[in-house]
Design a protein around this motif. Structure first.
Motif, PDB file in Angstrom:
ATOM      1  N   LYS A 134       0.825  -1.210   0.000  1.00  0.00           N
ATOM      2  CA  LYS A 134       0.000   0.000   0.000  1.00  0.00           C
ATOM      3  C   LYS A 134       0.857   1.258   0.000  1.00  0.00           C
ATOM      4  O   LYS A 134       0.498   2.265  -0.626  1.00  0.00           O
ATOM      5  N   LYS A 135       1.990   1.208   0.694  1.00  0.00           N
ATOM      6  CA  LYS A 135       2.880   2.371   0.702  1.00  0.00           C
ATOM      7  C   LYS A 135       3.422   2.637  -0.702  1.00  0.00           C
ATOM      8  O   LYS A 135       3.499   3.785  -1.154  1.00  0.00           O
ATOM      9  N   SER A 136       3.765   1.577  -1.421  1.00  0.00           N
ATOM     10  CA  SER A 136       4.234   1.743  -2.806  1.00  0.00           C
ATOM     11  C   SER A 136       3.130   2.315  -3.692  1.00  0.00           C
ATOM     12  O   SER A 136       3.383   3.137  -4.578  1.00  0.00           O
ATOM     13  N   SER A 137       1.906   1.865  -3.401  1.00  0.00           N
ATOM     14  CA  SER A 137       0.763   2.368  -4.175  1.00  0.00           C
ATOM     15  C   SER A 137       0.541   3.853  -3.911  1.00  0.00           C
ATOM     16  O   SER A 137       0.273   4.632  -4.838  1.00  0.00           O
ATOM     17  N   MET A 138       0.684   4.264  -2.648  1.00  0.00           N
ATOM     18  CA  MET A 138       0.530   5.675  -2.293  1.00  0.00           C
ATOM     19  C   MET A 138       1.620   6.525  -2.944  1.00  0.00           C
ATOM     20  O   MET A 138       1.357   7.625  -3.435  1.00  0.00           O
ATOM     21  N   ASP A 139       2.852   5.999  -2.927  1.00  0.00           N
ATOM     22  CA  ASP A 139       3.950   6.725  -3.573  1.00  0.00           C
ATOM     23  C   ASP A 139       3.674   6.918  -5.068  1.00  0.00           C
ATOM     24  O   ASP A 139       3.983   7.971  -5.637  1.00  0.00           O
ATOM     25  N   HIS A 140       3.106   5.895  -5.681  1.00  0.00           N
ATOM     26  CA  HIS A 140       2.792   5.972  -7.113  1.00  0.00           C
ATOM     27  C   HIS A 140       1.715   7.021  -7.376  1.00  0.00           C
ATOM     28  O   HIS A 140       1.821   7.830  -8.319  1.00  0.00           O
ATOM     29  N   VAL A 141       0.668   7.039  -6.542  1.00  0.00           N
ATOM     30  CA  VAL A 141      -0.415   8.015  -6.702  1.00  0.00           C
ATOM     31  C   VAL A 141       0.115   9.437  -6.522  1.00  0.00           C
ATOM     32  O   VAL A 141      -0.206  10.344  -7.300  1.00  0.00           O
ATOM     33  N   THR A 142       0.986   9.627  -5.500  1.00  0.00           N
ATOM     34  CA  THR A 142       1.559  10.956  -5.251  1.00  0.00           C
ATOM     35  C   THR A 142       2.400  11.414  -6.439  1.00  0.00           C
ATOM     36  O   THR A 142       2.328  12.579  -6.864  1.00  0.00           O
ATOM     37  N   ALA A 143       3.210  10.507  -6.981  1.00  0.00           N
ATOM     38  CA  ALA A 143       4.057  10.842  -8.133  1.00  0.00           C
ATOM     39  C   ALA A 143       3.202  11.173  -9.364  1.00  0.00           C
ATOM     40  O   ALA A 143       3.529  12.086 -10.134  1.00  0.00           O
ATOM     41  N   ARG A 144       2.113  10.435  -9.537  1.00  0.00           N
ATOM     42  CA  ARG A 144       1.240  10.674 -10.696  1.00  0.00           C
ATOM     43  C   ARG A 144       0.564  12.042 -10.587  1.00  0.00           C
ATOM     44  O   ARG A 144       0.504  12.795 -11.560  1.00  0.00           O
ATOM     45  N   TYR A 145       0.052  12.377  -9.407  1.00  0.00           N
ATOM     46  CA  TYR A 145      -0.589  13.686  -9.214  1.00  0.00           C
ATOM     47  C   TYR A 145       0.411  14.825  -9.426  1.00  0.00           C
ATOM     48  O   TYR A 145       0.093  15.863 -10.017  1.00  0.00           O
ATOM     49  N   ALA A 146       1.652  14.633  -8.929  1.00  0.00           N
ATOM     50  CA  ALA A 146       2.676  15.677  -9.071  1.00  0.00           C
ATOM     51  C   ALA A 146       2.985  15.924 -10.550  1.00  0.00           C
ATOM     52  O   ALA A 146       3.117  17.083 -10.984  1.00  0.00           O
ATOM     53  N   TYR A 147       3.091  14.843 -11.310  1.00  0.00           N
ATOM     54  CA  TYR A 147       3.389  14.982 -12.736  1.00  0.00           C
ATOM     55  C   TYR A 147       2.214  15.609 -13.479  1.00  0.00           C
ATOM     56  O   TYR A 147       2.398  16.514 -14.317  1.00  0.00           O
ATOM     57  N   GLU A 148       1.001  15.171 -13.188  1.00  0.00           N
ATOM     58  CA  GLU A 148      -0.177  15.707 -13.870  1.00  0.00           C
ATOM     59  C   GLU A 148      -0.370  17.189 -13.552  1.00  0.00           C
ATOM     60  O   GLU A 148      -0.713  17.986 -14.434  1.00  0.00           O
ATOM     61  N   ASN A 149      -0.150  17.570 -12.309  1.00  0.00           N
ATOM     62  CA  ASN A 149      -0.278  18.985 -11.934  1.00  0.00           C
ATOM     63  C   ASN A 149       0.771  19.846 -12.645  1.00  0.00           C
ATOM     64  O   ASN A 149       0.490  20.974 -13.059  1.00  0.00           O
ATOM     65  N   ALA A 150       1.974  19.309 -12.789  1.00  0.00           N
ATOM     66  CA  ALA A 150       3.022  20.039 -13.507  1.00  0.00           C
ATOM     67  C   ALA A 150       2.624  20.229 -14.976  1.00  0.00           C
ATOM     68  O   ALA A 150       2.847  21.297 -15.562  1.00  0.00           O
ATOM     69  N   GLU A 151       2.033  19.194 -15.579  1.00  0.00           N
ATOM     70  CA  GLU A 151       1.574  19.302 -16.973  1.00  0.00           C
ATOM     71  C   GLU A 151       0.452  20.332 -17.099  1.00  0.00           C
ATOM     72  O   GLU A 151       0.399  21.094 -18.076  1.00  0.00           O
ATOM     73  N   ILE A 152      -0.448  20.356 -16.100  1.00  0.00           N
ATOM     74  CA  ILE A 152      -1.550  21.327 -16.125  1.00  0.00           C
ATOM     75  C   ILE A 152      -1.008  22.753 -16.076  1.00  0.00           C
ATOM     76  O   ILE A 152      -1.455  23.637 -16.810  1.00  0.00           O
ATOM     77  N   GLN A 153      -0.032  22.965 -15.216  1.00  0.00           N
ATOM     78  CA  GLN A 153       0.571  24.286 -15.098  1.00  0.00           C
ATOM     79  C   GLN A 153       1.322  24.662 -16.380  1.00  0.00           C
ATOM     80  O   GLN A 153       1.263  25.804 -16.841  1.00  0.00           O
ATOM     81  N   GLN A 154       2.004  23.693 -16.957  1.00  0.00           N
ATOM     82  CA  GLN A 154       2.753  23.941 -18.193  1.00  0.00           C
ATOM     83  C   GLN A 154       1.796  24.300 -19.354  1.00  0.00           C
ATOM     84  O   GLN A 154       2.127  25.126 -20.201  1.00  0.00           O
ATOM     85  N   ALA A 155       0.620  23.682 -19.352  1.00  0.00           N
ATOM     86  CA  ALA A 155      -0.352  23.939 -20.417  1.00  0.00           C
ATOM     87  C   ALA A 155      -0.838  25.380 -20.399  1.00  0.00           C
ATOM     88  O   ALA A 155      -1.291  25.903 -21.434  1.00  0.00           O
ATOM     89  N   LYS A 156      -0.743  26.042 -19.243  1.00  0.00           N
ATOM     90  CA  LYS A 156      -1.170  27.435 -19.147  1.00  0.00           C
ATOM     91  C   LYS A 156      -0.279  28.374 -19.967  1.00  0.00           C
ATOM     92  O   LYS A 156      -0.652  29.515 -20.222  1.00  0.00           O
ATOM     93  N   MET A 157       0.885  27.877 -20.381  1.00  0.00           N
ATOM     94  CA  MET A 157       1.780  28.691 -21.196  1.00  0.00           C
ATOM     95  C   MET A 157       1.328  28.735 -22.661  1.00  0.00           C
ATOM     96  O   MET A 157       1.865  29.526 -23.455  1.00  0.00           O
ATOM     97  N   SER A 158       0.368  27.896 -23.014  1.00  0.00           N
ATOM     98  CA  SER A 158      -0.147  27.853 -24.382  1.00  0.00           C
ATOM     99  C   SER A 158      -1.604  28.299 -24.399  1.00  0.00           C
ATOM    100  O   SER A 158      -2.429  27.777 -23.636  1.00  0.00           O
ATOM    101  N   VAL A 159      -1.915  29.266 -25.244  1.00  0.00           N
ATOM    102  CA  VAL A 159      -3.300  29.708 -25.433  1.00  0.00           C
ATOM    103  C   VAL A 159      -3.836  28.933 -26.629  1.00  0.00           C
ATOM    104  O   VAL A 159      -3.420  29.152 -27.774  1.00  0.00           O
ATOM    105  N   LYS A 160      -4.772  28.009 -26.368  1.00  0.00           N
ATOM    106  CA  LYS A 160      -5.269  27.090 -27.398  1.00  0.00           C
ATOM    107  C   LYS A 160      -6.723  27.394 -27.759  1.00  0.00           C
ATOM    108  O   LYS A 160      -7.498  27.859 -26.920  1.00  0.00           O
ATOM    109  N   ALA A 161      -7.053  27.111 -29.003  1.00  0.00           N
ATOM    110  CA  ALA A 161      -8.445  27.238 -29.437  1.00  0.00           C
ATOM    111  C   ALA A 161      -9.285  26.210 -28.690  1.00  0.00           C
ATOM    112  O   ALA A 161      -8.941  25.021 -28.671  1.00  0.00           O
ATOM    113  N   PRO A 162     -10.386  26.634 -28.072  1.00  0.00           N
ATOM    114  CA  PRO A 162     -11.184  25.691 -27.277  1.00  0.00           C
ATOM    115  C   PRO A 162     -12.059  24.765 -28.121  1.00  0.00           C
ATOM    116  O   PRO A 162     -12.514  23.735 -27.631  1.00  0.00           O
TER     117      PRO A 162
END
Length: 346
Positions: A134-162
């Motif tokens: 379970k600890k390994s599973s939690m570490d994986h979830v934390t790493a996934r959220y950290a990466y996804e949040n970084a991608e979300i923030q990075q996407a703000k640098m691009s103004v895209k057609a909706p």
């Protein structure tokens, strides 16, 4: 004796005209009546607006960089078509991007994923406890959220057609100059479909239904280019002040003959009849005792009293008084009387 001769001379010089008759025939044009269809419309006017529109603002501050349109080979401009997700503007901020550590968080996620698979395999063989898994599973979830949040923030640098649409506003910003967060970057519209709000008198509420056909007219659109729409929304409530109810028209604008903001006329088809007698309105003469028209048979014009039904702009339905193949007078009827003799002209 002289008087008698004069009288005889006068009588012999004046032929008898009593057998000569002058026949006057009134020239008219006629058409043979054939079954037709007729429609009745509710006419209304209004201004159309886009089916979709979106105003995009900068989600962070940074250096403005207008992208090139691959379809034109030049920077994006007003009127350019864009696809959903297409990057139109980039906001560059090296410090912000470095702080995101996107690549580092991606690698950390890969390590956490590998470790979770390893722990799962060991747990299946009894090599580790459930707590360790379970600890390994939690570490994986934390790493996934950290990466996804970084991608979300990075996407703000691009103004895209909706969505797929057209650029209708593109405020000027100089490339390479810093813009602040919250500034308007562009506005995109989709107008292959258009909408129009209409307010109709309450008497028409029983006649208006969902998906009812609507014809659209505008002075910029040629008559051969018929534009259709439909009723997409109907309010069941009557406005107590105006005695009207609100409806929304959805207009098919695939050829983009109409543009958002145009003023149009809309004709809502409320009733249609097929195979009925239809005549030009101008041929109907209104009198105190009713409406009449003239028909022709064997060179004689006959006055026919009629009862009318549905009416459109130019024609009217005849419910009674005429039958199919009657020859209706369509010009020259103004001077006719019942049983007038006529001559038919083209």
């Amino acid at each position: 004796m002289l008087s008698l001769l004069v009288l005889i001379g006068i009588c012999s010089c004046n032929p008898d005209n009593s057998d000569i008759k002058t026949e006057i025939k009134i020239p008219v044009s006629v058409v043979s009546i054939k079954p037709q269809s007729i429609s009745r419309f509710i006419e209304t006017t209004g201004t159309v607006y886009s089916f979709k529109e979106g105003v995009l603002k900068s989600e962070l501050g940074g250096i403005y960089n207008l992208q090139r349109n691959p379809a034109t080979g030049r920077p994006f401009a007003l009127g350019d078509a864009v696809k959903a997700g297409q990057v139109v503007i980039r906001i560059e901020d090296r410090e912000f991007q470095n702080n995101l550590q996107v690549e580092s968080k991606k690698l950390n996620l890969e390590l956490a994923d590998n470790n979770l698979k390893k722990q799962q395999s060991l747990y299946d063989k009894g090599g580790v406890t459930l707590t360790e898994l379970k600890k390994s599973s939690m570490d994986h979830v934390t790493a996934r959220y950290a990466y996804e949040n970084a991608e979300i923030q990075q996407a703000k640098m691009s103004v895209k057609a909706p969505f797929d649409g057209v650029i209708v506003e593109l405020p000027y910003h100089t490339d390479g100059v810093r813009v602040d967060q919250g500034q308007t970057m562009l506005k995109v519209m989709q107008y292959d479909k258009l909408l129009m709000d209409v307010k109709l008198p309450e008497k028409h509420l029983p006649e208006v239904t969902m998906d009812q056909t609507v014809q659209i007219a505008n002075y910029n659109v040629a008559k051969k280019d018929t534009i259709y729409g439909k009723i997409s929304q109907i309010s069941p409530v009557i406005n107590a002040d105006t005695r009207t109810f609100q409806s929304v028209l959805q207009i098919d604008n695939g050829k983009k003959l109409l543009r958002p903001g145009m003023f149009i006329k809309a004709f809502i088809l409320s009733e249609k009849r097929e195979g009925t007698i239809v005549i030009p309105k101008e041929t109907v003469i209104s009198r105190q005792d009713g409406k009449v028209v003239f028909t022709v048979e064997n060179g004689i014009a006959t006055e026919k009293k009629i009862t009318t039904g549905l009416e459109s702009i130019d024609v009217v339905e005849v419910v009674s008084g005429l039958k199919v193949n009657d020859r209706l007078v369509v010009s020259g009827f103004e001077t006719l009387r019942n049983k007038s003799k006529v001559s038919i002209i083209q």
